[in-house]
Scaffold this motif. Structure first.
Motif, short mmCIF file in Angstrom:
data_model
loop_
_atom_site.label_atom_id
_atom_site.label_comp_id
_atom_site.label_asym_id
_atom_site.label_seq_id
_atom_site.Cartn_x
_atom_site.Cartn_y
_atom_site.Cartn_z
N VAL A 135 -0.82 15.82 -1.43
CA VAL A 135 -0.16 14.60 -0.98
C VAL A 135 1.00 15.01 -0.07
O VAL A 135 1.81 15.85 -0.45
CB VAL A 135 0.37 13.79 -2.18
CG1 VAL A 135 1.24 12.63 -1.75
CG2 VAL A 135 -0.79 13.32 -3.04
N PRO A 136 1.10 14.42 1.13
CA PRO A 136 2.23 14.74 2.01
C PRO A 136 3.56 14.38 1.35
O PRO A 136 3.61 13.50 0.50
CB PRO A 136 2.00 13.87 3.25
CG PRO A 136 0.58 13.45 3.19
CD PRO A 136 0.19 13.45 1.75
N PRO A 137 4.64 15.06 1.74
CA PRO A 137 5.95 14.74 1.17
C PRO A 137 6.33 13.28 1.40
O PRO A 137 5.91 12.66 2.37
CB PRO A 137 6.91 15.67 1.94
CG PRO A 137 6.05 16.79 2.40
CD PRO A 137 4.70 16.19 2.67
N ILE A 138 7.15 12.78 0.52
CA ILE A 138 7.63 11.40 0.61
C ILE A 138 8.67 11.31 1.72
O ILE A 138 9.52 12.19 1.85
CB ILE A 138 8.21 10.95 -0.74
CG1 ILE A 138 7.11 10.98 -1.81
CG2 ILE A 138 8.84 9.57 -0.63
CD1 ILE A 138 7.60 10.76 -3.21
N ALA A 139 8.60 10.27 2.51
CA ALA A 139 9.54 10.07 3.62
C ALA A 139 10.98 10.11 3.10
O ALA A 139 11.31 9.49 2.08
CB ALA A 139 9.26 8.74 4.31
N VAL A 174 0.84 -1.20 0.00
CA VAL A 174 0.00 0.00 0.00
C VAL A 174 0.88 1.25 0.00
O VAL A 174 2.04 1.20 0.38
CB VAL A 174 -0.94 0.06 1.23
CG1 VAL A 174 -1.91 -1.11 1.23
CG2 VAL A 174 -0.16 0.13 2.53
N ILE A 175 0.29 2.33 -0.42
CA ILE A 175 0.90 3.63 -0.23
C ILE A 175 0.25 4.20 1.02
O ILE A 175 -0.98 4.33 1.08
CB ILE A 175 0.66 4.54 -1.45
CG1 ILE A 175 1.33 3.93 -2.68
CG2 ILE A 175 1.19 5.94 -1.17
CD1 ILE A 175 0.92 4.56 -3.98
N LEU A 176 1.05 4.50 2.02
CA LEU A 176 0.53 4.91 3.32
C LEU A 176 0.73 6.40 3.50
O LEU A 176 1.84 6.92 3.31
CB LEU A 176 1.26 4.15 4.43
CG LEU A 176 0.87 4.51 5.85
CD1 LEU A 176 -0.54 4.00 6.16
CD2 LEU A 176 1.88 3.93 6.84
N TYR A 177 -0.33 7.11 3.89
CA TYR A 177 -0.24 8.51 4.28
C TYR A 177 -0.28 8.55 5.80
O TYR A 177 -1.22 8.03 6.41
CB TYR A 177 -1.40 9.33 3.74
CG TYR A 177 -1.41 9.51 2.25
CD1 TYR A 177 -0.24 9.65 1.52
CD2 TYR A 177 -2.61 9.54 1.56
CE1 TYR A 177 -0.27 9.82 0.15
CE2 TYR A 177 -2.64 9.72 0.19
CZ TYR A 177 -1.47 9.86 -0.52
OH TYR A 177 -1.49 10.03 -1.86
N HIS A 178 0.71 9.18 6.39
CA HIS A 178 0.72 9.40 7.84
C HIS A 178 0.44 10.88 8.06
O HIS A 178 1.20 11.74 7.63
CB HIS A 178 2.08 9.02 8.43
CG HIS A 178 2.25 9.46 9.85
ND1 HIS A 178 1.53 8.90 10.88
CD2 HIS A 178 3.04 10.39 10.40
CE1 HIS A 178 1.88 9.49 12.01
NE2 HIS A 178 2.79 10.40 11.74
N LEU A 179 -0.69 11.17 8.71
CA LEU A 179 -1.10 12.55 8.96
C LEU A 179 -1.23 12.76 10.46
O LEU A 179 -2.00 12.07 11.13
CB LEU A 179 -2.45 12.83 8.29
CG LEU A 179 -2.55 12.51 6.79
CD1 LEU A 179 -3.98 12.67 6.31
CD2 LEU A 179 -1.60 13.39 6.00
#
Length: 164
Positions: free
Chosen positions: A126-130, A91-96
């Motif tokens: 979309v949040p920045p990539i880790a 999955v592509i995970l978004y951590h907010l």
């Protein structure tokens, strides 16, 4: 959008992932076992990603604790667990959160041969990539960040006071 409040018992991060994966909250231990297997199956990759074998041991310690109401040092931690979750569950995970917002793409998109559907509003930020993903991803996943660069910049503008 659907919001699911999970039981707050120190395993709530793992409970949240169970709900996203279609399991029940009571199956939070399965998520820990899955993440532990992911960590040890790809131990060389994660040692490189996290920078030391010591961090692998710390994550193993967290993921190997299956008691209810764990103390803080057994809780799910981000960004480290985000990398494991994305790769383990494809999955592509978004951590907010109020402290930090990040995107965790798949480490190695070459190994997956199925398509996933993501339904987002047009132009959704979309949040920045880790950062560690940017440094250590597999070469075949290199274009992922470029495809979402406008949405990432939009997120930074909209959430300018938030750590990313």
């Amino acid at each position: 959008m659907t919001i699911k409040d999970v039981d707050v018992d120190g395993n709530c991060g793992f409970r949240a992932i169970t709900c996203l994966m279609g399991l029940t909250e009571a199956e939070w231990g399965q998520v820990k076992r899955d993440l532990l297997q992911e960590l040890h199956t790809h131990i060389d990759h994660y040692t490189h990603l996290y920078g030391s074998h010591d961090r692998i041991e710390e994550l193993t310690y967290i993921l190997s604790y299956f008691e209810p109401n764990p103390r803080y040092h057994y809780w799910m931690t981000m960004p480290d667990m985000g990398h494991l979750i994305a790769s383990c569950y494809n999955v592509i995970l978004y951590h907010l959160s109020a402290q930090q917002c990040l995107t965790f793409p798949l480490y190695d998109q070459c190994q997956y041969h199925k398509f996933n559907s993501v339904f987002m509003l047009l132009g959704h930020p979309v949040p920045p990539i880790a950062a560690n993903w940017c440094k250590f991803h597999h070469s075949c996943a290199a274009g992922w960040g470029t495809a979402y660069s406008r949405r990432i910049e939009h997120f930074k503008v909209v959430h300018s006071g938030l750590a990313t």
